[in-house]
Enzyme design. Structure first.
Site, PDB file in Angstrom:
ATOM      1  N   ASP A  20       0.833  -1.209   0.000  1.00  0.00           N
ATOM      2  CA  ASP A  20       0.000   0.000   0.000  1.00  0.00           C
ATOM      3  C   ASP A  20       0.868   1.260   0.000  1.00  0.00           C
ATOM      4  OD1 ASP A  20      -2.311   1.483   0.029  1.00  0.00           O
ATOM      5  OD2 ASP A  20      -2.625   1.306   2.190  1.00  0.00           O
ATOM      6  N   ASN A  68     -10.616  -3.351  -5.793  1.00  0.00           N
ATOM      7  CA  ASN A  68      -9.894  -2.419  -6.684  1.00  0.00           C
ATOM      8  C   ASN A  68     -10.597  -2.239  -8.033  1.00  0.00           C
ATOM      9  OD1 ASN A  68      -6.521  -3.337  -5.582  1.00  0.00           O
ATOM     10  ND2 ASN A  68      -7.892  -1.736  -4.843  1.00  0.00           N
TER      11      ASN A  68
HETATM   12  C1  FPP Z   1      -2.189   0.095  -3.244  1.00  0.00           C
HETATM   13  O1  FPP Z   1      -1.697   1.427  -3.265  1.00  0.00           O
HETATM   14  C2  FPP Z   1      -1.629  -0.654  -4.345  1.00  0.00           C
HETATM   15  C3  FPP Z   1      -2.361  -1.238  -5.335  1.00  0.00           C
HETATM   16  C4  FPP Z   1      -3.830  -1.208  -5.370  1.00  0.00           C
HETATM   17  C5  FPP Z   1      -1.729  -1.946  -6.468  1.00  0.00           C
HETATM   18  C6  FPP Z   1      -0.456  -2.643  -6.181  1.00  0.00           C
HETATM   19  C7  FPP Z   1       0.275  -2.766  -7.461  1.00  0.00           C
HETATM   20  C8  FPP Z   1       1.619  -2.691  -7.596  1.00  0.00           C
HETATM   21  C9  FPP Z   1       2.538  -2.608  -6.463  1.00  0.00           C
HETATM   22  C10 FPP Z   1       2.283  -2.671  -8.931  1.00  0.00           C
HETATM   23  C11 FPP Z   1       1.928  -3.763  -9.872  1.00  0.00           C
HETATM   24  C12 FPP Z   1       2.062  -5.127  -9.328  1.00  0.00           C
HETATM   25  C13 FPP Z   1       2.767  -6.110  -9.907  1.00  0.00           C
HETATM   26  C14 FPP Z   1       2.753  -7.464  -9.314  1.00  0.00           C
HETATM   27  C15 FPP Z   1       3.585  -5.904 -11.113  1.00  0.00           C
HETATM   28  P1  FPP Z   1      -2.743   2.625  -3.324  1.00  0.00           P
HETATM   29  O2  FPP Z   1      -2.954   2.976  -4.751  1.00  0.00           O
HETATM   30  O3  FPP Z   1      -3.984   2.265  -2.581  1.00  0.00           O
HETATM   31  O4  FPP Z   1      -1.948   3.757  -2.576  1.00  0.00           O
HETATM   32  P2  FPP Z   1      -2.573   4.921  -1.677  1.00  0.00           P
HETATM   33  O5  FPP Z   1      -3.219   4.255  -0.485  1.00  0.00           O
HETATM   34  O6  FPP Z   1      -1.360   5.725  -1.297  1.00  0.00           O
HETATM   35  O7  FPP Z   1      -3.536   5.676  -2.534  1.00  0.00           O
END
Ligand code: FPP
Length: 255
Positions: A20, A68
């Site tokens: 996250d 998501n």
């Molecule tokens: C949460 O951060 C993260 C995600 C919903 C996606 C995770 C994806 C990756 C790390 C990259 C792609 C993955 C692979 C396996 C290649 P957020 O967007 O909720 O962050 P925030 O809470 O700061 O808004």
């Protein structure tokens, strides 16, 4: 100082991570959210390599939750593109490193190009024995538990299973993670203290670590520090240790 796994302590077999903080990282750097996810994909590379080198058996990464799908369409397609390009770029390297890819979640919801790439990657990496990289994609713990209950209910309805024969072990065989050990460590980066529908069944006795680091800034040193801390935690699995206090090193059983 770089922490290293303690030679005397038990290594975790399975590490699970809620990655996250990509969006906040992007904001901090004056960039759009997608750039945070791209930076997060670089951290995925780093953590996969590190876990394989350390000798972790299973690494589960929460790449895309069932919730998501509700993000803006632009962000959902950017995440799917990122996943697609990760699989295309990394499959060869996973094979070289002996890393077997597995995926859990409602994969039928993925678009056909991503699903094809994922199936191909799982197939060609299948002989890998160094580590299993388990990607949770379109994954929700409640969905997974409902699907397992449905599968068992069907067996009961067909007369192939006695309701009284449903045990936790039998239930776990119907989960997406069948055959994998439960996580020893669950790490959530990004400063929130939630499980967010991740591995609800499997985390029953997992040691939980919440880090304020935003995922793109998560480092090998922080990972090693967490593993080092885990090696000195006392895990009782609901029991009282024989002979009083004891340490994790005294434990014969591991869950
Ligand atoms: C949460 O951060 C993260 C995600 C919903 C996606 C995770 C994806 C990756 C790390 C990259 C792609 C993955 C692979 C396996 C290649 P957020 O967007 O909720 O962050 P925030 O809470 O700061 O808004």
């Amino acid at each position: 100082m770089t922490e290293t796994p303690d030679q005397a302590g038990p290594l975790p077999r399975h590490i699970a991570i809620i990655m996250d903080g990509n969006g906040r990282w992007a904001k901090q750097h004056g960039r759009i959210r997608v750039k945070g996810h791209e930076a997060g994909a670089d951290t995925v590379d780093l953590v996969v390599r590190s876990c394989a080198e350390i000798g972790i058996e299973v690494l589960t990464l929460y790449a895309f939750s069932s919730e998501n799908w509700l993000r803006p369409a632009f962000e959902v397609s950017a995440l799917m593109r990122l996943l697609h390009s990760y699989l295309k770029r990394e499959t060869g390297r996973l094979v070289e490193q002996g890393i077997r890819l597995r995926a859990i979640g409602r994969l039928e919801r993925l678009d056909s190009a991503v699903r094809r790439e994922l199936e191909k990657a799982c197939e060609v990496t299948a002989p890998g024995r160094t580590m299993t990289l388990n990607l949770a994609i379109s994954y929700g713990g409640r969905d997974e538990i409902c699907d397992a209950a449905t599968a068992l209910a069907r067996e009961v309805a067909a007369g192939n299973l006695e309701p009284g024969a449903i045990t936790p072990e039998r239930f776990a065989e119907k989960l997406n993670t069948a055959g994998l050990p439960d996580p020893d460590i669950m790490i959530r980066t990004g400063g929130e203290y939630r499980i967010s529908n991740f591995l609800l069944w499997q985390l029953a006795y997992t040691e939980l670590y919440f880090s304020n680091t935003l995922w793109p800034d998560f480092s090998r040193d922080e990972l090693l520090g967490i593993i080092h801390d885990f090696q000195h935690r006392e895990r009782r699995f609901g029991r009282v240790l024989e002979g009083g206090e004891g340490t994790s090193h005294d434990l014969e059983i591991k869950g």
